[in-house]
Scaffold this motif. Structure first.
Motif, PDB file in Angstrom:
ATOM      1  N   UNK A 161      51.568  38.181  35.402  1.00  0.00           N
ATOM      2  CA  UNK A 161      50.437  38.410  36.317  1.00  0.00           C
ATOM      3  C   UNK A 161      49.524  37.188  36.431  1.00  0.00           C
ATOM      4  N   UNK A 162      50.083  36.100  36.924  1.00  0.00           N
ATOM      5  CA  UNK A 162      49.342  34.840  37.035  1.00  0.00           C
ATOM      6  C   UNK A 162      48.536  34.727  38.319  1.00  0.00           C
ATOM      7  N   UNK A 163      48.762  35.629  39.292  1.00  0.00           N
ATOM      8  CA  UNK A 163      48.185  35.440  40.627  1.00  0.00           C
ATOM      9  C   UNK A 163      47.242  36.577  41.033  1.00  0.00           C
ATOM     10  N   UNK A 164      46.278  36.217  41.889  1.00  0.00           N
ATOM     11  CA  UNK A 164      45.468  37.196  42.607  1.00  0.00           C
ATOM     12  C   UNK A 164      46.219  37.637  43.859  1.00  0.00           C
ATOM     13  N   UNK A 165      45.683  38.654  44.528  1.00  0.00           N
ATOM     14  CA  UNK A 165      46.362  39.198  45.706  1.00  0.00           C
ATOM     15  C   UNK A 165      46.457  38.188  46.848  1.00  0.00           C
ATOM     16  N   UNK A 166      45.509  37.261  46.937  1.00  0.00           N
ATOM     17  CA  UNK A 166      45.541  36.275  48.020  1.00  0.00           C
ATOM     18  C   UNK A 166      46.409  35.068  47.696  1.00  0.00           C
ATOM     19  N   UNK A 167      47.048  35.070  46.556  1.00  0.00           N
ATOM     20  CA  UNK A 167      47.927  33.973  46.177  1.00  0.00           C
ATOM     21  C   UNK A 167      47.261  32.896  45.349  1.00  0.00           C
ATOM     22  N   UNK A 168      45.979  33.019  45.097  1.00  0.00           N
ATOM     23  CA  UNK A 168      45.305  32.066  44.223  1.00  0.00           C
ATOM     24  C   UNK A 168      45.619  32.415  42.772  1.00  0.00           C
ATOM     25  N   UNK A 169      45.427  31.441  41.886  1.00  0.00           N
ATOM     26  CA  UNK A 169      45.680  31.700  40.472  1.00  0.00           C
ATOM     27  C   UNK A 169      44.582  32.586  39.892  1.00  0.00           C
ATOM     28  N   UNK A 170      45.012  33.543  39.075  1.00  0.00           N
ATOM     29  CA  UNK A 170      44.077  34.454  38.437  1.00  0.00           C
ATOM     30  C   UNK A 170      43.187  33.684  37.442  1.00  0.00           C
ATOM     31  N   UNK A 171      41.913  34.037  37.433  1.00  0.00           N
ATOM     32  CA  UNK A 171      40.942  33.381  36.540  1.00  0.00           C
ATOM     33  C   UNK A 171      41.097  33.973  35.141  1.00  0.00           C
ATOM     34  N   UNK A 172      41.873  33.303  34.305  1.00  0.00           N
ATOM     35  CA  UNK A 172      42.101  33.746  32.925  1.00  0.00           C
ATOM     36  C   UNK A 172      41.672  32.637  31.980  1.00  0.00           C
ATOM     37  N   UNK A 173      41.595  32.954  30.713  1.00  0.00           N
ATOM     38  CA  UNK A 173      41.246  31.937  29.725  1.00  0.00           C
ATOM     39  C   UNK A 173      42.264  30.806  29.730  1.00  0.00           C
ATOM     40  N   UNK A 174      43.509  31.133  30.022  1.00  0.00           N
ATOM     41  CA  UNK A 174      44.543  30.102  30.047  1.00  0.00           C
ATOM     42  C   UNK A 174      44.374  29.190  31.262  1.00  0.00           C
ATOM     43  N   UNK A 175      44.114  29.773  32.434  1.00  0.00           N
ATOM     44  CA  UNK A 175      43.955  28.963  33.644  1.00  0.00           C
ATOM     45  C   UNK A 175      42.667  28.151  33.593  1.00  0.00           C
ATOM     46  N   UNK A 176      41.581  28.784  33.129  1.00  0.00           N
ATOM     47  CA  UNK A 176      40.300  28.065  33.076  1.00  0.00           C
ATOM     48  C   UNK A 176      40.374  26.859  32.137  1.00  0.00           C
ATOM     49  N   UNK A 177      41.099  27.008  31.058  1.00  0.00           N
ATOM     50  CA  UNK A 177      41.118  25.961  30.034  1.00  0.00           C
ATOM     51  C   UNK A 177      42.188  24.898  30.289  1.00  0.00           C
TER      52      UNK A 177
END
Length: 463
Positions: A161-177
């Motif tokens: 579950x890496x993505x939001x519905x619009x295709x952007x990357x989900x804001x997670x601790x892994x993506x933010x960092x």
């Protein structure tokens, strides 16, 4: 220096397999028919099921999981908060139990999941790690879990579950960092721990062609171009009755054209509860559509359903008023969805409802339990007085003039002009010989709350 303990394959559990076979001999669903796993094996397909280790204490649950499926997925036992709730403290009990069960029953194991923003312990989610520190945390977790099960687990949902519905990357601790490269890094870490494992990215609402699946497709293409070890994509497929995407087959095909394996990883198809017979039939048709979409593409590896039966599904807790989403009902009996999968895999369509009752093999009691000026509450009891069970009962009558049904319970009641039909719901759809069922409804009326002149049960006149 990190040390890991590779799990040894259990050799002492053959009696579990023998028990499963003994149990399966009495299965009402499959006394004369091949199992789903036998049918899937003929096609070289995964026919999987998500299993909770603690529910294996339920003999019927364990019987179905062993008999019907050639693959099992840990429902929760390998998620980060369960397997490593505190840093460096790993809990293998549930994970090992399901692996032992699979090995005892000749099943493959599909690993779920290594890096996910949900069911993540607070020490990771709120740890305030720098990028190098978080990368070290990921490496420790991924390498320890994958290495332990390197001899036991063939496929892994590495990133979930890496993505939001619009295709952007989900804001997670892994993506933010770490940015979007955390995905490639996770795959490389898993590959280093077990070079033979097949590694997947898994997500929901990517079953059809849309903004989210487009983003997954672009990511997969980019990772392959970079030589990142990605072997497949998982389409979760938590669907709703009547909403299987028409582009599902085309979507599977485009990922397969990249050289990737596609697996339907978490299939369930929910509806409003209690499900009517019409809803169950529509659900069965949707299960057929999913299997047809997969089986039409050479690169589709198979289907996993997300749970053994409706009694243990995650859906009612997350979507109140919805559920009844799996091929087995709350009593672990096969539903039309089961037989739809059976038929899609080359088996038959199931036993069907069987012969209906003959005239006089049923009786109906119609009772006005409450009455007021322009309304009344009615109880109706239907009794099977014949010698054969009625599977999927439907009671029909003509509505007396001046009456209108305004609500109903314990049955699905429909009106077409003066014609009224009441049908059993999931827990009372079968009437054994001598058995009865009671349902109720409220009417608005003009004049008296007169009873209908007669009733028919599945087309047969009742006393």
């Amino acid at each position: 220096m990190k040390t890991t303990t590779r799990r040894r394959t259990a050799r002492f559990l053959a009696p579990v397999f023998a028990l499963a076979l003994a149990l399966s001999a009495g299965s009402p669903a499959q006394a004369e028919d091949p199992s789903l796993r036998d049918l899937a094996d003929r096609h070289g397909l995964r026919m999987g099921v998500a299993v909770s280790a603690h529910l294996l204490d339920n003999a019927r649950y364990a019987e179905i999981a062993a008999e019907q499926y050639n693959s099992v997925t840990h429902e929760n036992e390998l998620k980060w908060e369960t397997v490593q709730p505190q840093r460096g403290q790993f809990n293998w009990s549930g994970g090992d139990r399901l692996v032992d069960f699979a090995q005892a029953n000749g099943q493959d194991v599909y690993g779920h999941t290594l890096v996910w923003h949900s069911q993540l312990p607070s020490w990771v989610a709120d740890g305030g790690f720098s990028a190098p520190e978080l990368e070290g945390v990921m490496e420790e977790h991924i390498s320890t879990v994958v290495d332990r099960y390197a001899d036991d687990i063939s496929h892994w949902d590495v990133v979930n579950e890496a993505f939001n519905e619009d295709g952007s990357f989900r804001d997670t601790v892994f993506y933010r960092t770490l940015g979007e490269d955390y995905i490639a890094t996770s795959l490389e870490m898993a590959h280093a721990a077990d070079p033979d494992a097949r590694l997947f990215i898994n997500d929901y609402n990517v079953e059809g062609i849309n903004a989210k699946s487009d983003a997954l497709y672009e990511l997969a293409s980019s990772l392959l171009d970079r030589g990142v070890p990605l072997h497949g994509v998982g389409l979760q497929s938590h669907l709703i009755v009547g909403q299987v995407p028409s582009s599902m087959q085309a979507n599977i095909q485009r990922f397969a054209d990249l050289g990737l394996e596609v697996v339907v990883t978490e299939l369930d198809i929910r509806t409003n509860t209690p499900a009517s017979e019409q809803q169950l039939q529509a659900q069965a048709a949707d299960y057929t559509r999913v299997f047809q979409a997969c089986m039409a593409v050479d690169g589709c590896g198979g289907v996993t359903v997300w749970g053994v039966g409706d009694a243990n599904s995650w859906i009612p807790d997350v979507f109140p008023g919805q559920g009844d989403a799996l091929p087995y009902d709350h009593q672990y009996q096969p539903k039309p969805a089961y037989w739809a999968m059976h038929e899609a895999l080359g088996g038959d369509g199931g036993p069907g409802p069987g012969p209906g009752p003959g005239d006089g093999d049923c009786s109906v009691t119609y009772t006005v339990v409450n009455r007021w000026n322009q309304g009344a509450v009615i109880d109706v009891t239907v009794r099977n007085t014949g010698t054969a069970a009625v599977d999927g009962w439907s009671l029909a009558w003509t509505r007396p003039a001046g009456q209108q049904i305004t609500s109903a319970w314990n049955a699905t009641v429909t009106q077409d002009g003066s014609a009224v039909t009441a049908e059993g719901v999931s827990w009372n759809r079968t009437l054994p010989p001598g058995g009865s069922v009671t349902f109720g409804f409220q009417i608005a009326h003009q004049g008296q709350a007169d009873a209908p002149s007669g009733f028919e049960l599945n087309g047969a006149a009742c006393d």
